[in-house]
Design a protein around this motif. Sequence first.
Motif, short mmCIF file in Angstrom:
data_model
loop_
_atom_site.label_atom_id
_atom_site.label_comp_id
_atom_site.label_asym_id
_atom_site.label_seq_id
_atom_site.Cartn_x
_atom_site.Cartn_y
_atom_site.Cartn_z
N LEU A 120 41.19 39.47 40.23
CA LEU A 120 42.13 39.62 39.13
C LEU A 120 42.30 41.11 38.82
O LEU A 120 41.31 41.78 38.50
CB LEU A 120 41.63 38.87 37.89
CG LEU A 120 42.51 38.95 36.64
CD1 LEU A 120 43.83 38.24 36.88
CD2 LEU A 120 41.77 38.32 35.45
N ASN A 121 43.52 41.63 38.96
CA ASN A 121 43.80 43.04 38.70
C ASN A 121 42.79 43.95 39.40
O ASN A 121 42.26 44.90 38.81
CB ASN A 121 43.77 43.32 37.19
CG ASN A 121 44.84 42.54 36.44
OD1 ASN A 121 45.92 42.32 36.96
ND2 ASN A 121 44.51 42.11 35.23
N GLN A 122 42.56 43.65 40.68
CA GLN A 122 41.49 44.35 41.37
C GLN A 122 41.73 45.86 41.46
O GLN A 122 40.81 46.66 41.23
CB GLN A 122 41.31 43.75 42.77
CG GLN A 122 40.69 42.35 42.72
CD GLN A 122 40.75 41.66 44.06
OE1 GLN A 122 41.81 41.37 44.57
NE2 GLN A 122 39.60 41.39 44.63
N ALA A 123 42.93 46.28 41.84
CA ALA A 123 43.19 47.70 42.00
C ALA A 123 42.98 48.45 40.69
O ALA A 123 42.35 49.53 40.65
CB ALA A 123 44.61 47.92 42.50
N ALA A 124 43.46 47.89 39.59
CA ALA A 124 43.32 48.55 38.30
C ALA A 124 41.85 48.63 37.88
O ALA A 124 41.42 49.62 37.27
CB ALA A 124 44.13 47.81 37.24
#
Length: 430
Positions: A311-315
């Motif tokens: 979930l929203n890994q890059a951020a």
Amino acid sequence: MAVTWPPSLWAHVSPPGPDLPMLEGDVTTEAVVVGAGFTGLSTALHLREAGIPTVVVEAAEPGWGASGRNNGQVIPTLSRHDPAAIIARHGDAGLRFVHVLRDSASILFDLVRRHDIAAEAEQAGWLQPVHTPGRMKIAERRVKDWGSHGAPVELIDRARMRDLLGSEAWFGGWSNSSGGHINPLMLARGMAQAVLTAGATIYARSPAQKVEHRDGRWVVQTARGTVTARALVLATHAYTGEFSRELAPEIAKEVVPTLSWQMATQPIGHNVAGSIIPGRQAMSDTHGELYFTRWDARGRLVTGGAVAIPLNQAARLRPMIAARLQKLWPQLGEVSFDHVWSGYIGMTPDYFPRLHRLGPDGYAWAGCNGRAVALSVALGREFSRAVQGTPETELGLPFTRPTPIPLHGIARRVAPLMLNLYRWRDAREV
């Protein structure tokens, strides 16, 4: 396409690859290679150097998958297993495989030099520092094991590792001077051009839907055509089941495609960069949740990381990995990232790669476990030798039967949770 990936640093800085046609109609050749990553391109290049007519069928573009999206470290080892374990598992074939693995980085860099491929290649060596004092036993074992097979390895104490890395974070480790790093997408595209120059044909944007052996020939079927050949090399790895579930379901289900995140900092000033890995070696340490870093050609540190919950890994990775780099190298100061991208690597439950004889003159492998840059290129040479008729007793290919993972779909969903186990192990002394 089956998957849409975020753009990578490599895509941002690399020249475009060759303009390639789609497969339309029926083609007959001597050897067909499915997949234009490092294995497929290396196989095709070595086959053409031997004068064998060859066709490559690629689902997207050369280097689109793992070959063009990785960190670019050229490491001549497996991630978890050293020569003694490989030989114990595979016997004489394992010994020959160890020799291929030992030479794999040099095979890659020699190929780059031989074909004058612009790949930002630096054979500066590879370092594996240990992250706890007790793990020096691992380094000592690996130096002894690999050294007994002629690998250019060296044990490094804590003071020298501090100087090599510019960091107090590690407790020594070991090195292999044949390793290094490359721009992986430039390498893939350069290899593709070398394959074309050597006289092979590459069809792009032509996902293989099905492969079968009939009437003594291999037939690769795509949406708009077929390739019929005496010999087949299936080089689709973690993407084997991503474009067609019928392609090679047993092989697709013996690996778990796992997200690997890569990140590139903004360019670092020369006054600071000179104190961080000044010899420009590739580095990856003994954490299960791997700490890895190398310089690119433009003064960026290229690293990466993982998170357990998709979930929203890059951020979520940006502040976590920034804090990690600042802890390892306090002289960096504030860290920000220009590029964050991901792709699949193929993991196996026991961290051994899987190499297969599919039938008469038919071969495949999968399960890189995060160490396939050097190995893929070296195995391409071996698969080429196999297609040319080299006896199995002379090949560095320990063949096994495909072993699908039970409840494969569930395994894919729970695999990211293994990160918590790695972190628990990382915190323990050995």
